[in-house]
Motif scaffolding. Structure first.
Motif, mmCIF file in Angstrom:
data_model
loop_
_atom_site.group_PDB
_atom_site.id
_atom_site.type_symbol
_atom_site.label_atom_id
_atom_site.label_comp_id
_atom_site.label_asym_id
_atom_site.label_seq_id
_atom_site.Cartn_x
_atom_site.Cartn_y
_atom_site.Cartn_z
ATOM 1 N N ASP A 1 0.820 -1.213 0.000
ATOM 2 C CA ASP A 1 0.000 0.000 0.000
ATOM 3 C C ASP A 1 0.852 1.261 0.000
ATOM 4 O O ASP A 1 0.474 2.285 -0.581
ATOM 5 N N THR A 2 1.993 1.198 0.668
ATOM 6 C CA THR A 2 2.851 2.379 0.774
ATOM 7 C C THR A 2 3.376 2.835 -0.579
ATOM 8 O O THR A 2 3.607 4.026 -0.786
ATOM 9 N N CYS B 1 -4.792 14.171 8.193
ATOM 10 C CA CYS B 1 -3.430 13.967 8.665
ATOM 11 C C CYS B 1 -3.327 12.516 9.099
ATOM 12 O O CYS B 1 -3.946 12.112 10.082
ATOM 13 N N GLY B 2 -2.590 11.736 8.357
ATOM 14 C CA GLY B 2 -2.468 10.322 8.666
ATOM 15 C C GLY B 2 -1.864 9.585 7.499
ATOM 16 O O GLY B 2 -1.538 10.169 6.464
ATOM 17 N N ASN B 3 -1.731 8.306 7.664
ATOM 18 C CA ASN B 3 -1.109 7.469 6.650
ATOM 19 C C ASN B 3 -2.140 6.585 5.969
ATOM 20 O O ASN B 3 -3.163 6.234 6.549
ATOM 21 N N GLY B 4 -1.840 6.209 4.736
ATOM 22 C CA GLY B 4 -2.664 5.235 4.032
ATOM 23 C C GLY B 4 -3.733 5.820 3.145
ATOM 24 O O GLY B 4 -4.575 5.074 2.638
ATOM 25 N N TRP B 5 -3.692 7.142 2.909
ATOM 26 C CA TRP B 5 -4.757 7.784 2.147
ATOM 27 C C TRP B 5 -4.317 8.107 0.726
ATOM 28 O O TRP B 5 -3.180 8.490 0.486
ATOM 29 N N ILE C 1 -5.955 3.637 0.753
ATOM 30 C CA ILE C 1 -5.236 2.697 -0.106
ATOM 31 C C ILE C 1 -4.756 1.541 0.761
ATOM 32 O O ILE C 1 -3.934 1.725 1.660
ATOM 33 N N GLY C 2 -5.272 0.355 0.524
ATOM 34 C CA GLY C 2 -4.809 -0.815 1.251
ATOM 35 C C GLY C 2 -5.693 -1.175 2.433
ATOM 36 O O GLY C 2 -6.865 -0.787 2.514
#
Length: 747
Positions: free
Chosen positions: A497-498, A619-623, A634-635
């Protein structure tokens, strides 16, 4: 010199003539080791695979296209001998050129044997083979690497089919045919399809006109031919992992069809004699649909004249004459694409593709673009190679029908060879390619101290990164990136996903955040940010650092996190986590990265909705990148970080959310946790794909850390909905902080 006398003098003399003819063919095709290389960009692409094959002693590349071993989408038959040459220490430019010289030698001998099989004498067979090997449709396709070899080998391929169908239906003939089919499918898909179509025509004509042998053709020959192509297709499919890629739009088939005038008048700068006698046209690529290859590789006048001359005379075998004529007509007609085009120019503002509205008349071949094999032959003009082969074969049949050749026949062949000689600029480019590849090899070698063997590297943002193929293999590092559109498609299906969070060829506002997330998740050891275009740098070396100014703000943003060590070079910046941070867990690293980029998180205000289509809402990861409606995760995991107002009462977060459902995905279950504690899950179905979801927040906290878990995330492609490769499961349209007894959002 009489070939019948069989004397040593004759054999030596003929051998010298054959060597001279082959040398001239190699010179025209730019395949002289130590002096010339036929191309630069595609050579670097293939050399990357060959070097990786040599590194791992495998037929899969293990240095790029991670996480799965990468098959080479075409050209395995050439990459393997190149790998052997690299393994024994031959320099890369010479290894590539030597491989091409060997295969052109095979093609030359195959064309020679084709003429001999039909009854041609040795001397005229050499001339006919040289006429074929110097055809512009072969050497112009050098920029497409093994496509040129596949076209050059067409007579050799067809010779095996002719032997099996017309002459000797025995085991050796079948083995040769199988070898030709395997060589074709693992060399280039275009020439494999041409070989299959020409063989089908040969079988059909033989069945129609040889009534006494129809039973044998139907019960013995046809199964052997079908088995040969089926086995080849099966082995290719199992090697690549798939045999059918996404079908290209019909507009591309139209765009890459040849204008009729391209067949008869060459483009300026391609042929020496044509330019010398002003028998060429100045054509600007931007004025035509398709690209420059359509303008430069479609010229077929020499073959048309030779074929017409042969048609006007009697031949010894009417069935073969009909076969070759049908092959020629089919090839030239298919080269037009779905539309007839005569002096058709591209209007201003129109892209590469050719919409139906600009097509004057239809050819009726568009239905073929929906069939397997044909559906991926978007460069319609390349069928001209099959047309030229059919016309050349007509000439061969003509010369094979006569023991002594007339002066006119010899003149036609010699004039054709002379007319095929490339313009000086083409030959100079082949010399420059040899020097460019040597320069790239030296440059990459100088980067070796920066890396540890086996380090995993991501070149970001990713593109169609030809340069990476050779760089990763030469340095024996690993990377997700890969050059080649088909190889990139295959690799992306298995990326984490990253990596999928990045947009192809684009540094979005969240680029720095995504780089840190990639490093924090430990999916790579090094993030490489190139200043050069890694597609075009492989074609034109040295290449200017065109992205330097654009990437500096992102690099400074990443540097300011204090989490990374950065190494700057002329064409790259390399980013690694500092040693102290590498020892931390991925979860801790992600939290630190989020703290840096978001500080205390996005500040929320009561009853003030945040639209996720706004960059500042998340604000965060995975978007994924924001879209007009909102944004996807995403993922299978994503985070959000928010800061609550100091005087907030017991409150809830409302989400206007949608699940990715459809196709073979009927429902989507979402897990949610708040500050590490599991909350109520969400569920979306095809009947209810969009819902207003509410999360009750704990009291006495001023920051929120939300985790979303999507175990059934799936790409729209895998779900059978679209060609999108991103694994999707949950999308957020908007979010709002509100009181427990109030509502803030509506659909």
């Amino acid at each position: 010199m009489n070939e019948a006398d069989g004397t040593t003098f004759y054999r030596v003399s003929f051998g010298l003539l054959a060597a001279m003819a082959l040398f001239f063919a190699l010179f025209v095709n730019g395949a002289l080791p130590g002096l010339m290389v036929p191309t630069t960009g595609q050579a670097i692409w293939m050399l990357g695979f060959a070097q990786s094959f040599a590194n791992g002693l495998s037929i899969y590349a293990t240095n790029f296209g991670l996480p799965s071993p990468a098959p080479i989408s075409f050209g395995l038959a050439a990459a393997l001998p190149t790998a052997l040459f690299l393994k024994i220490g031959i320099p890369p430019a010479d290894a590539y050129s030597l491989t091409f010289a060997i295969w052109f030698g095979v093609a030359f001998y195959g064309a020679f044997r084709f003429v001999r099989l039909l009854g041609g004498r040795s001397g005229i067979s050499l001339l006919c083979a040289l006429l074929w090997l110097t055809a512009p449709v072969i050497w112009v396709h050098a920029d497409y690497s093994m496509t040129s070899l596949g076209i050059a080998l067409l007579p050799a391929y067809f010779c095996t089919a002719l032997q099996l169908i017309y002459y000797e239906r025995n085991l050796p003939s079948f083995i040769l045919f199988i070898a030709a089919a395997l060589s074709a499918v693992f060399m280039d898909g275009y020439s494999f399809m041409m070989f299959a179509c020409a063989t089908a025509v040969l079988l059909a004509v033989a069945f129609a006109l040889r009534s006494v042998k129809r039973t044998e053709l139907l019960c013995k020959t046809f199964p052997l031919v079908a088995a040969g192509f089926a086995v080849s297709y099966f082995l290719y499919k199992n090697y690549v992992g798939k045999a059918i890629f996404e079908k290209d739009d019909l507009d591309l088939f139209r765009a890459f069809g040849a204008n009729i005038e391209f067949f008869f008048l060459p483009t300026r700068g391609i042929l020496w004699l044509a330019d010398l006698f002003d028998f060429s046209a100045i054509r600007e690529e931007n004025n035509y649909f398709g690209d420059a290859s359509v303008l430069c590789a479609s010229f077929a006048l020499v073959s048309v004249v030779a074929g017409a001359y042969a048609l006007a005379t009697k031949s010894s075998d009417a069935r073969l004459k009909a076969t070759f004529l049908l092959v020629a007509v089919f090839g030239f007609y298919m080269a037009l694409g779905p539309s007839f085009k005569l002096n058709v120019l591209k209007p201003d503002g129109v892209g590469v593709s050719m919409p139906l509205q600009y097509a004057p008349w239809r050819t009726g071949t568009e239905w073929l673009s929906y069939l397997p094999g044909f559906s991926n032959m978007r460069a319609s003009y390349r069928w001209v190679a099959l047309g030229m082969f059919g016309a050349w074969a007509l000439l061969v049949l003509h010369v094979a029908s006569r023991r002594a050749q007339s002066g006119v026949t010899i003149a036609v062949i010699l004039a054709g060879i002379a007319f095929n000689i490339p313009a000086p600029g083409v030959m100079t480019a082949n010399v420059d390619s040899e020097q460019a590849i040597d320069g790239i090899d030296r440059y990459i070698e100088n980067l070796r101290p920066i890396f540890q063997p086996g380090e995993k590297v991501a070149f970001l943002p990713f593109r169609n990164d030809f340069f990476v193929n050779y760089m990763a293999s030469k340095l024996n590092i690993s990377t997700y990136n890969v050059g080649g559109d088909k190889n990139l498609t295959i690799a992306m299906e298995n990326w984490p996903d990253t990596m999928l969070a990045f947009e192809i060829g684009k540094a979005s506002p969240d680029f720095g955040k995504k780089v840190l997330w990639l490093l924090a998740q430990k999916d790579v050891d090094v993030a490489a940010i190139p200043y050069i275009d890694l597609l075009w740098a492989a074609h034109q070396w040295p290449y200017p650092p065109q992205y330097f100014d654009e990437m500096q703000p992102y690099i400074e943003e990443i540097r300011s996190s204090g989490m990374v060590d950065i190494s700057d070079t002329e064409n790259f910046t390399f980013v690694r986590l500092k040693p102290d941070f590498r020892r931390l867990s991925s979860g801790k690293l992600s939290a630190l990265a989020a703290t840096h980029f978001c500080k205390d998180g996005v500040s929320l205000s009561l009853s003030a909705p945040l639209k996720f289509s706004d960059a500042g809402a998340v604000c965060g990861n995975g978007w994924a990148e924001p879209e007009d409606w909102g944004r996807w995760i995403i993922g299978k995991h994503a985070t959000l970080h928010y800061h609550l107002p100091a005087d907030s009462e017991r409150s809830v977060l409302e989400f206007d959310a949608q699940g990715f459902v459809g196709g073979n995905l009927t429902d989507q279950k979402i897990g949610v946790s708040i500050n590490g504690k599991k909350s109520d899950g969400w569920e979306f179905t095809i009947a209810s794909p969009r819902e207003i979801e509410r999360l009750e927040l704990p009291q006495g906290v001023d920051t929120l850390h939300l985790d979303f878990f999507i175990p059934e995330a799936k790409s729209p492609k895998d779900a059978g909905v679209s060609s999108d490769l991103r694994p999707l499961g949950l999308g957020i349209i908007a979010m709002c902080l509100t009181k427990a007894d109030e509502s803030c959002l509506q659909h």
